[in-house]
Design an enzyme around this catalytic site. Structure first.
Site, PDB file in Angstrom:
ATOM      1  CB  THR A 124      45.392 -11.014  19.374  1.00 42.42           C
ATOM      2  OG1 THR A 124      45.556 -12.181  19.287  1.00 42.42           O
ATOM      3  CG2 THR A 124      46.308 -10.501  20.582  1.00 42.42           C
ATOM      4  CG  ASP A 125      41.533 -14.683  18.389  1.00 45.06           C
ATOM      5  OD1 ASP A 125      42.740 -14.414  18.512  1.00 45.06           O
ATOM      6  OD2 ASP A 125      41.139 -15.677  17.675  1.00 45.06           O
ATOM      7  CD  GLU A 126      46.870 -16.051  20.353  1.00 40.67           C
ATOM      8  OE1 GLU A 126      47.786 -15.808  21.184  1.00 40.67           O
ATOM      9  OE2 GLU A 126      46.706 -16.367  19.126  1.00 40.67           O
ATOM     10  CE1 TYR A 149      51.654 -11.416  20.077  1.00 42.06           C
ATOM     11  CE2 TYR A 149      49.283 -13.136  20.870  1.00 42.06           C
ATOM     12  CZ  TYR A 149      50.812 -12.364  19.654  1.00 42.06           C
ATOM     13  OH  TYR A 149      49.432 -11.820  18.076  1.00 42.06           O
ATOM     14  CE  LYS A 153      49.099  -7.815  19.802  1.00 36.73           C
ATOM     15  NZ  LYS A 153      49.098  -6.386  18.524  1.00 36.73           N
TER      16      LYS A 153
END
Ligand code: NAD
Ligand code: TYD
Length: 344
Positions: A124-126, A149, A153
């Site tokens: 994810t870009d997060e 989260y 990831k």
């Protein structure tokens, strides 16, 4: 090709499985634990398709993973299974570590041992953390995750990198922005707001609503993952973004207007702790190297999505009432041992 999709009963996974079954000749094995976020109804029309098999199970169950890889002669894996909701990770981070970190590690080990020749990690870009008002994430932006989260990831993403560097295991990593579209669980912003507005409930906007997300239509994301599966270079990372930034408040107002509801439903609530201000992806690499580009523009994508939630009211009402969990028991038996196509 025999493809194992993990988390194929969730939002993006089920859209991806559908795309593979409709548009490729691949055989698809869907390994999913059916947590609160997994819903087999999403793929009910493929239950009898001989090219599709559902296996209920945990990616942390090493013996099961090993057996599925061997029995199904899996050649490629697309790994979506995860705990995916930031707010839940604030309430209880542990399951995020167990599923996203440990689960990915077990999957990597077993896939490597089984000689799987392509492993796509859906990250994810997060993992990049938050942007200020300017700039975009590129693939070598340093990782600086801010929520449990995102940290889980990032850990999984780096484990994948390590399996490439250390073992030459052919991992390819994708980092995408916020997806939207059909079958998204109604805890995420867009479906939450559509369902809430249709029920005339208050629509909770965190903080001042000025946080920005880069919205990507799920079908465009699935096409990008498919390209990476077939043509991505092992060891590489590919950003996938919608090139479509929007402030949360503007988006919620747009949805309310589309539904013909009153903007008075919008209610500002306490901000999410550690709330990232802005995400924006630079997707030049996948555009130039693999020839991908998003096809669904945001207004058209939102219209499709609103339409889908209007036409599938039972789908989200059953989720909101908790009734959807009984589908698996009805179709496959409560012991979780039976799988689609009558196999066990
Ligand atoms: P989702 O929450 O809708 O689906 C996750 C699926 O994984 C569910 O079907 C669930 O049952 C399954 N699962 C959870 N734990 C499992 C376990 N231990 N073993 C097997 N299956 C398990 O998630 P989503 O929104 O479809 O996201 C899919 C992937 O894409 C995730 O890895 C997520 O981090 C990533 N991602 C999502 C977005 C987004 O906007 N939704 C953006 C970037 C990255
Ligand atoms: P979300 O869909 O949870 O995705 P993510 O946190 O992974 O980006 O949230 C998208 C944005 O919407 C994020 O800035 C938080 C905000 N948000 C609200 O304002 N209200 C809500 O009820 C939710 C769920 C999210």
């Amino acid at each position: 090709m025999n493809v194992l999709v993990t988390g194929g009963a969730g939002f993006i996974g089920s859209n991806f499985v559908r795309m593979l079954l409709e548009e490729s000749g691949d055989r698809v094995i869907n390994l999913d634990l059916l947590t609160y976020a997994g819903n087999l109804i999403n793929l009910a029309e493929y239950e009898d398709d001989p090219r599709y098999r559902f296996v209920r199970g945990d990616i942390r169950d090493r013996d099961l993973v090993r057996k599925v890889l061997a029995d199904e002669k899996i050649e490629a894996v697309v790994h979506f299974a995860a705990e995916s909701h930031v707010d839940r990770s604030v309430e209880g981070p542990e399951i995020f570590i167990l599923t996203n970190v440990l689960g990915t590690e077990i999957l990597l080990e077993e896939c490597r041992a089984a000689g799987v020749n392509r492993f796509v990690m859906v990250s994810t870009d997060e993992v990049y953390g938050s942007l200020g008002d300017e700039g975009h994430f590129v693939e070598n932006t340093p990782l600086a995750p801010n929520s449990p989260y995102a940290a889980s990831k990032a850990s999984a993403d780096l484990l994948c990198r390590s399996f490439f560097k250390t073992f030459d295991f052919p991992v390819v990593i994708t980092r995408c922005s916020n997806n939207y579209g059909p079958y998204q669980f109604p805890e995420k912003l867009i479906p939450l707001m559509i369902a809430g507005a249709l029920e005339d409930r208050p629509l909770p906007v965190y903080g001042d609503g000025r946080n920005v997300r880069d919205w990507l239509y799920v079908g465009d994301h699935c096409r990008a993952v498919d390209l990476v599966l077939r043509r991505g270079v092992p060891g590489e990372v590919y950003n996938i973004g919608g090139c479509n930034e929007m402030r949360n408040l503007d988006l919620v107002e747009m949805l309310v207007d589309k539904l013909g509801k009153s903007r008075d439903l919008i209610t500002f609530v306490k901000d999410r702790p550690g709330h990232d201000l802005r995400y924006a992806i630079d997707a030049t690499k996948i555009i130039e190297e693999l020839g991908w580009k998003p096809q669904v523009d945001f207004q058209a994508g939102l219209d499709l999505t609103v339409e889908w939630y209007l036409e599938h009211r039972t789908w989200w009402e059953e989720i909101r009432s908790g009734e959807y969990t009984s589908y698996y028991e009805k179709m496959y038996g409560a012991d979780g041992r039976h799988t689609a196509n009558g196999k066990s």
